[in-house]
Design a protein around this motif. Structure first.
Motif, PDB file in Angstrom:
ATOM      1  N   LYS A   5      16.002  31.577  52.606  1.00 35.46           N
ATOM      2  CA  LYS A   5      15.748  30.796  53.815  1.00 35.46           C
ATOM      3  C   LYS A   5      16.306  29.379  53.666  1.00 35.46           C
ATOM      4  O   LYS A   5      16.928  28.839  54.595  1.00 35.46           O
ATOM      5  N   LEU A   6      16.112  28.788  52.491  1.00 40.14           N
ATOM      6  CA  LEU A   6      16.614  27.431  52.237  1.00 40.14           C
ATOM      7  C   LEU A   6      18.136  27.404  52.314  1.00 40.14           C
ATOM      8  O   LEU A   6      18.733  26.479  52.879  1.00 40.14           O
ATOM      9  N   GLN A   9      19.216  27.528  55.957  1.00 39.29           N
ATOM     10  CA  GLN A   9      18.990  26.264  56.660  1.00 39.29           C
ATOM     11  C   GLN A   9      20.038  25.222  56.284  1.00 39.29           C
ATOM     12  O   GLN A   9      20.529  24.478  57.139  1.00 39.29           O
ATOM     13  N   LEU A  10      20.381  25.173  54.995  1.00 37.85           N
ATOM     14  CA  LEU A  10      21.431  24.236  54.561  1.00 37.85           C
ATOM     15  C   LEU A  10      22.799  24.660  55.106  1.00 37.85           C
ATOM     16  O   LEU A  10      23.631  23.810  55.453  1.00 37.85           O
ATOM     17  N   ILE A  53      14.470  17.684  59.305  1.00 42.64           N
ATOM     18  CA  ILE A  53      14.768  18.533  58.140  1.00 42.64           C
ATOM     19  C   ILE A  53      13.758  18.313  57.007  1.00 42.64           C
ATOM     20  O   ILE A  53      14.069  18.551  55.840  1.00 42.64           O
ATOM     21  N   GLU A  55      11.182  20.033  56.225  1.00 46.81           N
ATOM     22  CA  GLU A  55      10.868  21.286  55.537  1.00 46.81           C
ATOM     23  C   GLU A  55      11.925  21.596  54.473  1.00 46.81           C
ATOM     24  O   GLU A  55      11.609  22.039  53.362  1.00 46.81           O
ATOM     25  N   ILE A  56      13.177  21.362  54.822  1.00 40.48           N
ATOM     26  CA  ILE A  56      14.266  21.585  53.867  1.00 40.48           C
ATOM     27  C   ILE A  56      14.121  20.639  52.675  1.00 40.48           C
ATOM     28  O   ILE A  56      14.306  21.042  51.520  1.00 40.48           O
ATOM     29  N   GLN A  57      13.775  19.385  52.947  1.00 42.63           N
ATOM     30  CA  GLN A  57      13.604  18.408  51.879  1.00 42.63           C
ATOM     31  C   GLN A  57      12.528  18.845  50.882  1.00 42.63           C
ATOM     32  O   GLN A  57      12.694  18.709  49.671  1.00 42.63           O
ATOM     33  N   SER A  67      17.124  15.850  47.705  1.00 40.55           N
ATOM     34  CA  SER A  67      16.511  16.253  48.980  1.00 40.55           C
ATOM     35  C   SER A  67      17.133  15.563  50.180  1.00 40.55           C
ATOM     36  O   SER A  67      16.534  15.530  51.251  1.00 40.55           O
TER      37      SER A  67
END
Length: 513
Positions: A5-6, A9-10, A53, A55-57, A67
């Motif tokens: 998932k990460l 997203q990236l 972003i 959540e991504i961090q 991050s």
């Protein structure tokens, strides 16, 4: 967070940067070559900050990977580096697109130092925060004061052209040049254009009931006091008394009364008094005080209208008259009341007609409109090589609200870091110390934070030399620790608006996704 998932997203962020690179190319072709790479990075930063972003961090931080919170100056390399590591953890090999014109961490820092050196005429190889000091009238007759300030750490002398006259300014400039020769140390000159500053010209009231209307050195106010704003040529001034005994406030710019609307806020004296417009009639505005943090209001104090769409020129006739003097004597111009990209073009056109290509321009962000339009202002400003941004926190705080000033000044710092544009941290730095000789704990903390900027401005006061020494010591200690901390990247309204504004200029290119 799941690695797959990460990675996805990236990938989405990375793809968005690539898909919008044609727009970045269009922007880069419109700026000075010195700012080509910086303009592209600013556009990528707006793309990054237009989405939340956080959540991504969190997912990246858990894995010990960058991050993205401290990479404003090198967005593409920061995002692609994080994506490469995530792919490696997922057992995949991957290489970034090398056709993208980009810089990394060290390159972004070098560019910012280079741009600061160009603006401040320095030869520093590393980050070295400049100190700017406002010249008091005493500097015209007391050369020793200038000498003490230079020894204490001042590198830039500020002349505020809203006060004084050319005869006084020339005396100050002569003393500055003399001190430069004696000490064999440079002192660069910064001059603020007055701009359409709104002030109280005069206050008229009846000292006692039954007495005629008279000019007053001050009036006492409290909550619920009523005032009437009037134009300089108001027929009310010819009357012997004011309407219902309400004090009359003559404003320096009469057109503001035409722009006011009922219910809008009016601030006096840097937010000390807050009022609201109750009625508008016959070229007057009746207002009522809602908050009063002092008892006395005096002529000469500033007026802020944060809710009002003012139809005022960014360059006044006085500014235009002063420009030849400024370009002849100053290393840098402070552009007051800039609000949008068209205001930038207006000044650049005037400078071009004067044949000026060398004077630096510092754009003062002192109202909410300028902040909202900051990305567009920066892109247009990049048409010249010597540029900077001043965070004019006094007026800005009144305009946007004191509770938001810390948030907004950080956003300005981030945007300017993304553009590699030097920042001047201004208004009320060590103000109590400069005036009374002793700094408050809050002021020392503020001075410590100011090390994030490329220049810090001090205002005048009886103890300005001591304040300069203190600031220099604080900056010297903090410069070793001044790497900006990691930030959480929620979506920024200013980034969304900035993208919308810039994409309007390049309709032939891809639309941002």
């Amino acid at each position: 967070m799941e690695l797959e998932k990460l990675e996805n997203q990236l990938e989405e962020i990375y793809s968005r940067l690539l898909e919008n690179e044609e727009i970045a190319d269009g922007i880069a072709s419109s700026v000075h070559p010195q700012y080509r790479t910086s303009s592209k990075n600013l556009h990528r930063y707006l793309l990054l900050r237009s989405k939340d972003i956080r959540e991504i961090q969190e997912g990246l931080s858990e894995l010990g990977i960058s991050s993205l919170g401290s990479g404003a100056g090198y967005v593409y390399d920061n995002v692609s580096g994080a994506l490469r590591l995530i792919k490696l953890l997922n057992g995949k090999s991957w290489k970034k697109n090398t056709d993208m014109e980009a810089i990394g961490f060290s390159g972004s820092k070098k560019l910012l130092v280079q741009h600061a050196n160009t603006l401040f005429k320095s030869e520093s190889e590393s980050r070295d925060t400049e100190i700017m000091v406002t010249m008091p009238d005493e500097a015209a007759t007391n050369k020793n004061l200038i000498k003490r300030l230079r020894v204490a750490g001042m590198g830039i002398a500020r002349l505020n052209l809203s006060h004084g006259e050319e005869k006084l300014w020339k005396k100050i400039l002569k003393n500055i040049k003399s001190v430069e020769k004696e000490l064999e140390l440079p002192i660069h000159i910064y001059m603020d254009l007055p701009g359409p500053k709104i002030r109280i010209s005069s206050i008229y009231a009846q000292e006692l009931p039954g007495l005629p209307l008279d000019s007053m050195p001050f009036i006492k106010l409290d909550k619920k006091s009523r005032l009437m704003l009037i134009k300089p040529d108001s027929p009310l001034l010819s009357k012997k008394k004011s309407t219902k005994g309400i004090p009359l406030i003559e404003v320096s710019l009469p057109q503001i009364i035409d722009d006011l609307k009922v219910g809008q806020r009016v601030f006096f004296d840097d937010g000390t008094f807050e009022a609201k417009v109750e009625t508008l009639k016959n070229d007057t505005a009746t207002i009522r005080i809602k908050k009063a943090h002092k008892k006395k209001l005096r002529p000469g104090k500033g007026i802020n209208l944060p809710d009002t769409n003012l139809d005022l020129p960014s360059l006044t006739p006085e500014d235009l008259e002063l420009l030849p003097f400024v370009t002849k004597h100053a290393d840098m111009i402070g552009y007051s009341f800039v609000r949008n990209a068209d205001d930038v073009s207006l000044l650049y056109k005037e400078l071009q007609e004067l044949g000026d290509k060398d004077t630096g321009v510092i754009f003062k962000i002192e109202n909410s409109t300028a902040f909202d339009n900051l990305p567009a202002i920066l892109f247009r400003a990049m048409q010249r090589p010597k540029i900077g941004v001043m965070i004019a926190r006094g007026d800005l705080a009144v305009e946007i609200g004191f509770e938001r000033i810390s948030e907004v000044q950080n956003e300005i710092l981030w945007l300017c870091e993304a553009a590699q544009i030097p920042v001047v941290w201004a208004t009320q730095v060590l103000d109590t110390m400069a005036k009374k000789g002793m700094a408050t704990r809050a002021e020392i903390s503020d001075a410590t934070i100011s090390a994030q900027a490329e220049c810090v401005m001090l205002n005048k006061g009886p103890f300005i030399v001591e304040a300069t020494k203190t600031l220099k010591n604080v900056l010297r200690r903090m410069e070793a620790h001044s790497q900006k901390s990691k930030n959480t990247l929620r979506a920024l309204k200013v980034a969304k608006k900035g993208l919308k504004d810039i994409h309007k200029q390049f309709p032939e290119n891809l639309e941002a996704k």
